[in-house]
Design a protein around this motif. Sequence first.
Motif, PDB file in Angstrom:
ATOM      1  N   ILE A  68       0.835  -1.206   0.000  1.00 59.46           N
ATOM      2  CA  ILE A  68       0.000   0.000   0.000  1.00 59.46           C
ATOM      3  C   ILE A  68       0.868   1.252   0.000  1.00 59.46           C
ATOM      4  CG2 ILE A  68      -1.599   1.380   1.391  1.00 59.46           C
ATOM      5  CD1 ILE A  68      -2.893  -1.288   2.262  1.00 59.46           C
ATOM      6  N   GLU A  69       1.831   1.299   0.897  1.00 54.33           N
ATOM      7  CA  GLU A  69       2.670   2.489   1.030  1.00 54.33           C
ATOM      8  C   GLU A  69       3.504   2.734  -0.221  1.00 54.33           C
ATOM      9  OE1 GLU A  69       4.812   1.675   4.590  1.00 54.33           O
ATOM     10  OE2 GLU A  69       3.132   2.177   5.915  1.00 54.33           O
ATOM     11  N   GLU A  70       4.106   1.671  -0.769  1.00 53.30           N
ATOM     12  CA  GLU A  70       4.965   1.837  -1.938  1.00 53.30           C
ATOM     13  C   GLU A  70       4.159   2.185  -3.183  1.00 53.30           C
ATOM     14  OE1 GLU A  70       7.291  -1.709  -2.272  1.00 53.30           O
ATOM     15  OE2 GLU A  70       8.697  -1.106  -0.689  1.00 53.30           O
ATOM     16  N   THR A  71       2.963   1.619  -3.321  1.00 53.65           N
ATOM     17  CA  THR A  71       2.138   1.915  -4.496  1.00 53.65           C
ATOM     18  C   THR A  71       1.728   3.378  -4.521  1.00 53.65           C
ATOM     19  OG1 THR A  71       1.276  -0.356  -4.557  1.00 53.65           O
ATOM     20  CG2 THR A  71       0.011   1.342  -5.710  1.00 53.65           C
ATOM     21  N   ILE A  72       1.262   3.885  -3.386  1.00 54.75           N
ATOM     22  CA  ILE A  72       0.816   5.284  -3.339  1.00 54.75           C
ATOM     23  C   ILE A  72       1.993   6.234  -3.498  1.00 54.75           C
ATOM     24  CG2 ILE A  72      -0.217   7.040  -1.850  1.00 54.75           C
ATOM     25  CD1 ILE A  72      -2.116   4.899  -0.808  1.00 54.75           C
ATOM     26  N   GLU A  73       3.122   5.905  -2.884  1.00 54.10           N
ATOM     27  CA  GLU A  73       4.295   6.774  -2.998  1.00 54.10           C
ATOM     28  C   GLU A  73       4.811   6.809  -4.433  1.00 54.10           C
ATOM     29  OE1 GLU A  73       7.152   9.461  -2.319  1.00 54.10           O
ATOM     30  OE2 GLU A  73       5.538   8.894  -0.946  1.00 54.10           O
ATOM     31  N   SER A  74       4.807   5.667  -5.103  1.00 53.09           N
ATOM     32  CA  SER A  74       5.317   5.626  -6.475  1.00 53.09           C
ATOM     33  C   SER A  74       4.436   6.418  -7.445  1.00 53.09           C
ATOM     34  CB  SER A  74       5.438   4.173  -6.952  1.00 53.09           C
ATOM     35  OG  SER A  74       4.161   3.567  -7.058  1.00 53.09           O
ATOM     36  N   ALA A 165      -5.768   7.090  -5.509  1.00 51.75           N
ATOM     37  CA  ALA A 165      -4.684   6.477  -4.737  1.00 51.75           C
ATOM     38  C   ALA A 165      -5.149   5.208  -4.033  1.00 51.75           C
ATOM     39  CB  ALA A 165      -4.136   7.478  -3.723  1.00 51.75           C
ATOM     40  N   CYS A 166      -6.327   5.268  -3.417  1.00 47.65           N
ATOM     41  CA  CYS A 166      -6.867   4.085  -2.738  1.00 47.65           C
ATOM     42  C   CYS A 166      -7.139   2.956  -3.731  1.00 47.65           C
ATOM     43  CB  CYS A 166      -8.156   4.444  -2.004  1.00 47.65           C
ATOM     44  SG  CYS A 166      -7.930   5.534  -0.576  1.00 47.65           S
ATOM     45  N   LEU A 168      -5.629   2.441  -6.635  1.00 43.43           N
ATOM     46  CA  LEU A 168      -4.350   1.903  -7.092  1.00 43.43           C
ATOM     47  C   LEU A 168      -3.744   0.952  -6.059  1.00 43.43           C
ATOM     48  CD1 LEU A 168      -2.688   5.104  -8.599  1.00 43.43           C
ATOM     49  CD2 LEU A 168      -3.586   3.146  -9.875  1.00 43.43           C
ATOM     50  N   ALA A 169      -3.781   1.350  -4.794  1.00 46.55           N
ATOM     51  CA  ALA A 169      -3.208   0.518  -3.737  1.00 46.55           C
ATOM     52  C   ALA A 169      -3.956  -0.803  -3.609  1.00 46.55           C
ATOM     53  CB  ALA A 169      -3.232   1.280  -2.412  1.00 46.55           C
ATOM     54  N   THR A 170      -5.277  -0.743  -3.664  1.00 48.00           N
ATOM     55  CA  THR A 170      -6.070  -1.966  -3.530  1.00 48.00           C
ATOM     56  C   THR A 170      -5.879  -2.865  -4.744  1.00 48.00           C
ATOM     57  OG1 THR A 170      -7.681  -0.703  -2.249  1.00 48.00           O
ATOM     58  CG2 THR A 170      -8.378  -2.840  -3.064  1.00 48.00           C
ATOM     59  N   LYS A 171      -5.785  -2.290  -5.930  1.00 47.27           N
ATOM     60  CA  LYS A 171      -5.523  -3.070  -7.144  1.00 47.27           C
ATOM     61  C   LYS A 171      -4.184  -3.802  -7.026  1.00 47.27           C
ATOM     62  CE  LYS A 171      -4.969  -2.565 -12.181  1.00 47.27           C
ATOM     63  NZ  LYS A 171      -3.514  -2.817 -12.297  1.00 47.27           N
ATOM     64  N   ALA A 172      -3.176  -3.133  -6.475  1.00 48.84           N
ATOM     65  CA  ALA A 172      -1.869  -3.774  -6.312  1.00 48.84           C
ATOM     66  C   ALA A 172      -1.958  -4.993  -5.396  1.00 48.84           C
ATOM     67  CB  ALA A 172      -0.860  -2.766  -5.764  1.00 48.84           C
ATOM     68  N   LEU A 173      -2.758  -4.883  -4.337  1.00 47.98           N
ATOM     69  CA  LEU A 173      -2.942  -6.030  -3.431  1.00 47.98           C
ATOM     70  C   LEU A 173      -3.649  -7.175  -4.145  1.00 47.98           C
ATOM     71  CD1 LEU A 173      -4.120  -4.167  -0.184  1.00 47.98           C
ATOM     72  CD2 LEU A 173      -1.819  -5.018  -0.715  1.00 47.98           C
ATOM     73  N   LEU A 174      -4.640  -6.855  -4.979  1.00 45.13           N
ATOM     74  CA  LEU A 174      -5.357  -7.880  -5.734  1.00 45.13           C
ATOM     75  C   LEU A 174      -4.427  -8.551  -6.744  1.00 45.13           C
ATOM     76  CD1 LEU A 174      -8.657  -5.877  -6.328  1.00 45.13           C
ATOM     77  CD2 LEU A 174      -8.486  -8.025  -5.031  1.00 45.13           C
ATOM     78  N   ARG A 424      -1.386  10.779   2.828  1.00 43.91           N
ATOM     79  CA  ARG A 424      -1.362  10.128   4.148  1.00 43.91           C
ATOM     80  C   ARG A 424      -2.734   9.552   4.484  1.00 43.91           C
ATOM     81  NH1 ARG A 424       0.041  13.724   9.327  1.00 43.91           N
ATOM     82  NH2 ARG A 424      -1.962  14.678   8.749  1.00 43.91           N
ATOM     83  N   ALA A 425      -3.767  10.348   4.280  1.00 42.12           N
ATOM     84  CA  ALA A 425      -5.118   9.861   4.551  1.00 42.12           C
ATOM     85  C   ALA A 425      -5.470   8.700   3.632  1.00 42.12           C
ATOM     86  CB  ALA A 425      -6.119  11.000   4.390  1.00 42.12           C
ATOM     87  N   ALA A 426      -5.044   8.761   2.365  1.00 44.73           N
ATOM     88  CA  ALA A 426      -5.314   7.671   1.428  1.00 44.73           C
ATOM     89  C   ALA A 426      -4.630   6.386   1.863  1.00 44.73           C
ATOM     90  CB  ALA A 426      -4.875   8.072   0.023  1.00 44.73           C
ATOM     91  N   ARG A 427      -3.420   6.490   2.372  1.00 46.00           N
ATOM     92  CA  ARG A 427      -2.719   5.298   2.885  1.00 46.00           C
ATOM     93  C   ARG A 427      -3.530   4.637   3.991  1.00 46.00           C
ATOM     94  NH1 ARG A 427       1.904   8.617   2.765  1.00 46.00           N
ATOM     95  NH2 ARG A 427       1.822   8.942   5.022  1.00 46.00           N
TER      96      ARG A 427
END
Length: 455
Positions: A68-74, A165-166, A168-174, A424-427
């Motif tokens: 989650i953290e790396e996806t949003i930061e990237s 952002a949310c 993208l992060a959730t898609k990365a986990l999937l 930060r809130a999106a993370r």
Amino acid sequence: MRISIEEYNEIDSQCFVQLSNPLHYSSGALSGSQFAVQSTIRYSSHNRLQPYHQIPKPNMNPTIEKVIEETIESASSELRYISLQIHEHPELGDREYKASRLLTSYLEKKGFKVTRGVADLPTAFVAEYSNGQEGRRIGFCSEYDALPGIGHACGHNLIAIAGVACALATKALLEKQLIKGKVVLFGTPAEESSNGKIQLVQRGEVDSRVDAAMMHPAPTESVYTQLLALDQLVIEFFGKASHAGMAPWDGVNALDALMQAWNNISMMRQQLIAENRVHGVILNGGKSANVIPDYASAKFFARSRTKAQLAVLKTKIENCFNAAAVATGCKVKLSWSAHGAVDDVFQNEPMGEIYKKFMTAEGVEFLPRSVEETIVSASTDMGNISYVVPTLHPGFGLYCKALNHTPEFTAEAATEEAHRYTLRAARCLSKMAATVYTDDKVYQDVRDYFDNCKP
């Protein structure tokens, strides 16, 4: 200028949230493994199922947290570009063509299946991704409409990228098979005007796919401020024109009817409960002082703490206008919002407390819940979603003295600090969503609260 939590009490309570929607949205009938997350919270403590505020920070899989953290930061620089483009080219509700194209093109490049123009709303969209495994379906929301004259004074450029952002992060986990199911991002237009999320809900575009999650920028953090139910009313009085000097007795004065009704509303306020709000403007009061006006019109907003209280208030308001028509001999036409009222936001407490734990772990401070619950804010169409699927709609702080819906807040919404606070809130919202994906006990608590604690 930035402010501390301790200094917050010196600022008007409306700095928590704007009229229509701090990053809120989407929903539909709850079925199977659906739930909704959003960002602006209001709920009284007497309906708690258990002391959720006492739960420790969830034990998150470190791999999930890292992804989650790396996806949003990237994606930060890309999201910053999108945010500034939306901010620099503000568009009013239902006309957010540039913003909608920008967001949907980006999401398609990132591998989402995008459907444009959903619910016959030209600037609405749905972006979906599934890893093909049966699991929970979680949704987020993006808003991107601006206010007339002052642009993005409610920070919808930030709400837009928070939802992305949310997603993208959730898609990365999937994609990494760390969770099972589906993620949906709802592009929801016209939060400030025609309330596009109401139409999405009514058309079944939300419940046929999933739930939703969202956040809203404000001067400081919030979870339990009150977001009120709202409806809009256009009033028209019809009389009879005549010469105001030669034969005023032949006229039926529509403006008199409107002024009588205005006085009725003003006197009614003394007997209203504290959270109720009634306010309006005159749209047409006649064309010439020498002619008895045969037509007058006005527009009013009515707000209450809950949609049930709003129904009672609307009847009282209608009586004020009907009585004025009888007193003056005019006819009256009352037209409430064509798409229906905006509901109050029914925040899901289990989701809210988990979100707060993640935010607290990043050094964020919240006002005591007992203080937050005394703060009456504005309204958002995310409320309609919150009554059909579990919803979280917290406000995330920009730590500024500017209030929403002011030129000063427009400037704040474009700063680098605002961008950092948004991510930060999106993370933290993404981590909360991942917890609901993976923890059966949390998911059951979310469902139980939704099923048993509605006001």
